[in-house]
Design an enzyme around this catalytic site. Structure first.
Site, PDB file in Angstrom:
ATOM      1  CE  LYS A  58      -2.384  -2.711  -0.491  1.00 51.83           C
ATOM      2  NZ  LYS A  58      -2.433  -4.170  -0.435  1.00 51.83           N
ATOM      3  N   GLY A 122       9.423 -22.446  15.426  1.00 53.97           N
ATOM      4  CA  GLY A 122       8.682 -23.243  16.402  1.00 53.97           C
ATOM      5  C   GLY A 122       8.235 -24.557  15.793  1.00 53.97           C
ATOM      6  N   GLY A 192      -4.258 -12.274 -10.228  1.00 56.28           N
ATOM      7  CA  GLY A 192      -5.029 -12.197  -8.974  1.00 56.28           C
ATOM      8  C   GLY A 192      -4.743 -10.862  -8.299  1.00 56.28           C
ATOM      9  CB  VAL A 193      -5.390  -9.748  -4.814  1.00 55.98           C
ATOM     10  CG1 VAL A 193      -5.218  -8.472  -4.015  1.00 55.98           C
ATOM     11  CG2 VAL A 193      -6.822 -10.228  -4.740  1.00 55.98           C
ATOM     12  CB  ILE A 194      -0.320 -10.530  -5.161  1.00 57.40           C
ATOM     13  CG1 ILE A 194      -0.828 -10.710  -3.723  1.00 57.40           C
ATOM     14  CG2 ILE A 194       1.166 -10.152  -5.148  1.00 57.40           C
ATOM     15  CD1 ILE A 194      -0.227 -11.881  -2.982  1.00 57.40           C
ATOM     16  CD  GLU A 213      -5.231 -15.790 -14.064  1.00 62.00           C
ATOM     17  OE1 GLU A 213      -4.612 -15.115 -13.233  1.00 62.00           O
ATOM     18  OE2 GLU A 213      -5.602 -16.967 -13.854  1.00 62.00           O
ATOM     19  CG  ASP A 322      -2.922 -16.032   4.804  1.00 58.53           C
ATOM     20  OD1 ASP A 322      -4.019 -15.492   5.038  1.00 58.53           O
ATOM     21  OD2 ASP A 322      -2.031 -15.494   4.110  1.00 58.53           O
ATOM     22  CG  HIS A 454     -24.175  16.828  -0.487  1.00 60.44           C
ATOM     23  ND1 HIS A 454     -24.106  16.097  -1.662  1.00 60.44           N
ATOM     24  CD2 HIS A 454     -24.087  18.138  -0.841  1.00 60.44           C
ATOM     25  CE1 HIS A 454     -23.991  16.932  -2.681  1.00 60.44           C
ATOM     26  NE2 HIS A 454     -23.972  18.173  -2.218  1.00 60.44           N
TER      27      HIS A 454
HETATM   28  C1  LIG Z   1       1.913  -8.517  -1.616  1.00 56.91           C
HETATM   29  C2  LIG Z   1       0.786  -8.840  -0.683  1.00 56.91           C
HETATM   30  C3  LIG Z   1      -0.168  -7.887  -0.419  1.00 56.91           C
HETATM   31  C4  LIG Z   1      -1.214  -8.160   0.454  1.00 56.91           C
HETATM   32  N1  LIG Z   1      -2.130  -7.195   0.689  1.00 56.91           N
HETATM   33  C5  LIG Z   1      -3.164  -7.445   1.534  1.00 56.91           C
HETATM   34  C6  LIG Z   1      -4.098  -6.428   1.837  1.00 56.91           C
HETATM   35  O1  LIG Z   1      -4.011  -5.307   1.345  1.00 56.91           O
HETATM   36  N2  LIG Z   1      -5.093  -6.714   2.705  1.00 56.91           N
HETATM   37  C7  LIG Z   1      -5.228  -7.961   3.274  1.00 56.91           C
HETATM   38  O2  LIG Z   1      -6.145  -8.171   4.061  1.00 56.91           O
HETATM   39  N3  LIG Z   1      -4.331  -8.948   3.014  1.00 56.91           N
HETATM   40  C8  LIG Z   1      -3.318  -8.710   2.161  1.00 56.91           C
HETATM   41  N4  LIG Z   1      -2.394  -9.694   1.925  1.00 56.91           N
HETATM   42  C9  LIG Z   1      -2.571 -11.001   2.584  1.00 56.91           C
HETATM   43  C10 LIG Z   1      -2.092 -10.924   4.039  1.00 56.91           C
HETATM   44  O3  LIG Z   1      -0.747 -10.516   4.051  1.00 56.91           O
HETATM   45  C11 LIG Z   1      -2.254 -12.270   4.713  1.00 56.91           C
HETATM   46  O4  LIG Z   1      -3.598 -12.690   4.582  1.00 56.91           O
HETATM   47  C12 LIG Z   1      -1.896 -12.199   6.189  1.00 56.91           C
HETATM   48  O5  LIG Z   1      -0.583 -11.754   6.381  1.00 56.91           O
HETATM   49  C13 LIG Z   1      -2.072 -13.558   6.850  1.00 56.91           C
HETATM   50  O6  LIG Z   1      -1.788 -13.432   8.206  1.00 56.91           O
HETATM   51  P1  LIG Z   1      -1.327 -14.663   9.081  1.00 56.91           P
HETATM   52  O7  LIG Z   1      -1.133 -14.138  10.464  1.00 56.91           O
HETATM   53  O8  LIG Z   1      -2.249 -15.794   8.893  1.00 56.91           O
HETATM   54  O9  LIG Z   1       0.074 -15.142   8.468  1.00 56.91           O
HETATM   55  P2  LIG Z   1       1.393 -14.376   8.052  1.00 56.91           P
HETATM   56  O10 LIG Z   1       1.193 -12.918   7.960  1.00 56.91           O
HETATM   57  O11 LIG Z   1       1.914 -15.079   6.862  1.00 56.91           O
HETATM   58  O12 LIG Z   1       2.372 -14.603   9.296  1.00 56.91           O
HETATM   59  C14 LIG Z   1       2.855 -15.861   9.643  1.00 56.91           C
HETATM   60  C15 LIG Z   1       4.126 -15.690  10.440  1.00 56.91           C
HETATM   61  O13 LIG Z   1       4.482 -16.946  11.000  1.00 56.91           O
HETATM   62  C16 LIG Z   1       5.887 -17.139  10.843  1.00 56.91           C
HETATM   63  N5  LIG Z   1       6.133 -18.583  10.882  1.00 56.91           N
HETATM   64  C17 LIG Z   1       5.740 -19.514   9.990  1.00 56.91           C
HETATM   65  N6  LIG Z   1       6.083 -20.747  10.420  1.00 56.91           N
HETATM   66  C18 LIG Z   1       6.724 -20.578  11.599  1.00 56.91           C
HETATM   67  C19 LIG Z   1       7.298 -21.461  12.533  1.00 56.91           C
HETATM   68  N7  LIG Z   1       7.249 -22.795  12.354  1.00 56.91           N
HETATM   69  N8  LIG Z   1       7.885 -20.940  13.639  1.00 56.91           N
HETATM   70  C20 LIG Z   1       7.917 -19.600  13.840  1.00 56.91           C
HETATM   71  N9  LIG Z   1       7.373 -18.726  12.996  1.00 56.91           N
HETATM   72  C21 LIG Z   1       6.765 -19.207  11.893  1.00 56.91           C
HETATM   73  C22 LIG Z   1       6.173 -16.482   9.516  1.00 56.91           C
HETATM   74  O14 LIG Z   1       7.563 -16.192   9.375  1.00 56.91           O
HETATM   75  C23 LIG Z   1       5.315 -15.225   9.629  1.00 56.91           C
HETATM   76  O15 LIG Z   1       6.021 -14.219  10.306  1.00 56.91           O
HETATM   77  C24 LIG Z   1      -1.313  -9.436   1.077  1.00 56.91           C
HETATM   78  C25 LIG Z   1      -0.334 -10.404   0.836  1.00 56.91           C
HETATM   79  C26 LIG Z   1       0.698 -10.118  -0.026  1.00 56.91           C
HETATM   80  C27 LIG Z   1       1.740 -11.165  -0.254  1.00 56.91           C
END
Ligand SMILES: Cc1cc2nc3c(=O)[nH]c(=O)nc-3n(C[C@H](O)[C@H](O)[C@H](O)COP(=O)(O)OP(=O)(O)OC[C@H]3O[C@@H](n4cnc5c(N)ncnc54)[C@H](O)[C@@H]3O)c2cc1C
Length: 475
Positions: A58, A122, A192-194, A213, A322, A454
């Site tokens: 963003k 972890g 897609g979105v990204i 695509e 995710d 408005h």
């Molecule tokens: C370019 C891009 C743009 C995006 N823009 C948007 C947006 O505008 N709005 C929106 O809603 N979403 C957006 N998203 C999606 C959004 O980033 C994800 O949906 C969100 O980050 C998911 O959150 P999460 O907490 O599930 O996982 P993540 O944010 O992926 O965090 C997971 C964390 O766990 C850590 N981890 C993984 N395995 C282990 C382990 N075994 N031990 C310790 N640590 C670990 C990872 O290193 C990471 O830090 C975007 C994604 C991308 C790639």
């Protein structure tokens, strides 16, 4: 002796760090474990979202839109700037500073809320009275015990077999957010979105962008009316060259160019690019997590299996964000984090997946909540629809952002709002009204009878609601 916690959260993205903070607020002794490191090797909390996703993308979108405004839009306001130039290094530094401020802010929030933070990978190693988690860092490993575990390990970019991402020539989202200069020819695989967001950024900054695509339809998850108009705008006005139905055969990285061989419209074609971005979706991240040691199952697509309250089949092990079913969106992850923390604390945590707002931060933006027109048709739901174009909105005219419309879909019998779809300026902000309305079970008539300021863009929502009953006041 091993440290004992009530809750261990694995992952400090928007799902994990929020879950940890809420759990600690509810009096639970909580640790959050995260392995993410910035390019210079420093631990960096906040996951994909803060480090290489929502926030940096963003920041770049805003910079690139400002550049385009200065080049092409200020003139009509009577603002004349000579010699507009681009300094990509400053643009990237601004983005990095925003990321740094937010990621370090999570550490402060952890301190304030008394969340323990551990840096390292972890991995579950066993269960019983409590679960054991080994945390492996640069300086060795430590095993902790936790009564409850929240898996919040997020997702990683999907790879194309045989295509190596080096984040210099061939990039995923991490590299695409840090290109040191504007590539002359940018290829993006995935619309897609990204792919659309990244493609738009670099297009505005001066690249010729081609998006390949695989699917034959554009933005299949969006309402068809929105997707059709977005297609027209992105291909005609924005100038993205999007080739639907393209099957990638080979990617070759040469000294002068990256060649992509693909099948399109029945013929084999080849295009050369200076940089290539792979944006073919994301996959759940359960790598080396030790799920099997406690019996947590993943489904055929690799997502951790959970029920409607994010409980895995193993008591006291939860998964959010995710890494589980549902849209891969930061706000969905965070809300699941809150819900799970409250469930662990004995409350009734709950997330309504039906009303998660979707946003695509292109220009114009796309946002929606609820069901699309095509879904209602295929479910044989009788509905009425009201659609109001931004060209008639005084505020949109003043902004100079008149493309797109708001479409509201309501049940033909009860008038209850079933879906709202927006293509237009600040759609990401406007959609909140629809989310609130739908969560409260509002009808189109309710929105039609609420006073909207408005001139504001929100008047388009008001008019779309009036339009459901075919009584527009400004159209
Ligand atoms: C370019 C891009 C743009 C995006 N823009 C948007 C947006 O505008 N709005 C929106 O809603 N979403 C957006 N998203 C999606 C959004 O980033 C994800 O949906 C969100 O980050 C998911 O959150 P999460 O907490 O599930 O996982 P993540 O944010 O992926 O965090 C997971 C964390 O766990 C850590 N981890 C993984 N395995 C282990 C382990 N075994 N031990 C310790 N640590 C670990 C990872 O290193 C990471 O830090 C975007 C994604 C991308 C790639």
């Amino acid at each position: 002796m091993a440290k004992n916690f009530d809750v261990a959260v694995i992952g400090a993205g928007p799902g994990g760090y929020i879950a940890a903070i809420r759990a600690a607020q509810l009096g639970l002794n909580t640790v959050c474990i995260d392995e993410f490191e910035s390019v210079d090797g420093r631990p960096s909390l906040g996951g994909t979202c803060l480090n290489v996703g929502c926030i940096p993308s963003k920041a770049l979108l805003e910079s690139s839109e400002n550049y385009e405004r200065a080049l092409h839009k200020f003139g009509e306001h009577g603002i004349n700037i000579k010699d507009v130039s681009l300094d990509v290094a400053t643009m990237l530094a601004r983005k990095d500073k925003i990321v740094q401020q937010f990621t370090s802010g999570i550490g402060l929030l952890f301190k304030k809320n008394k969340v323990s933070s551990m840096h390292g990978h972890g991995r579950l190693t066993g269960g019983g009275e409590a679960f054991q988690i080994e945390v492996k860092g640069k300086d060795g490993s430590e095993t902790i015990n936790a009564k409850n575990v929240v898996i919040a390990t997020g997702s990683v970019p999907r790879q194309i077999p045989g295509v190596k991402v080096d984040n210099v020539s061939v990039c995923d989202n991490t590299g695409a957010l840090s290109l040191k200069e504007v590539p002359g020819r940018l290829g993006v695989i995935g619309a897609g979105v990204i792919g659309l967001e990244m493609g738009s950024v670099w297009k505005r900054l001066g690249s010729e962008v081609t998006i390949l695509e695989a699917l034959p339809t554009f933005l299949g998850a969006a309402d068809e009316g929105i997707a059709k108009e977005a297609w027209r705008i992105f291909t005609k006005s924005v100038g993205l060259d999007i080739k639907l139905g393209s099957k990638i055969d080979a990617v070759k990285v040469g000294k002068k160019a990256i060649s992509v061989q693909f099948e399109h419209e029945g013929a084999s074609q080849k295009l050369d690019f200076d940089r290539l971005v792979i944006a073919v979706g994301r996959v759940p991240n359960t790598q080396d997590l030790g799920l099997e040691s406690v019996g947590v199952k993943v489904d055929a697509r690799g997502f951790v299996e959970v029920d409607e309250r994010n409980r895995t089949a193993v008591a006291n092990v939860y998964a959010i964000g995710d890494v589980v079913r549902g849209p891969m969106l930061a706000h969905k992850s965070s809300e699941e984090g809150v819900a799970v923390a409250e469930t662990i604390a004995g409350q009734h945590g709950h997330v309504n997946l039906e009303h998660i707002p979707w946003v695509i931060y292109t220009s114009p933006e796309i946002a929606w909540v609820g069901r699309t027109e095509q879904q209602l048709k295929s479910d044989a739901v009788e509905y009425r629809s009201g659609q109001f174009p931004f060209i008639v909105s005084g505020r949109a005219r003043a902004l100079g952002e008149t493309a797109g419309f708001v479409k509201m879909l309501a049940d033909a019998q009860t008038d209850r709002i079933l879906g709202v779809h927006i293509l237009g300026p600040f759609a990401s902000e406007l959609i909140s009204e629809a989310v609130v309305a739908m969560e409260f079970g509002a009808t189109a008539e309710d929105i039609a009878r609420i006073v909207h300021a408005h001139p504001s863009l929100s008047e388009a929502m008001h008019e779309a609601a009036l339009g459901v009953d075919k009584r527009f006041l400004s159209l």
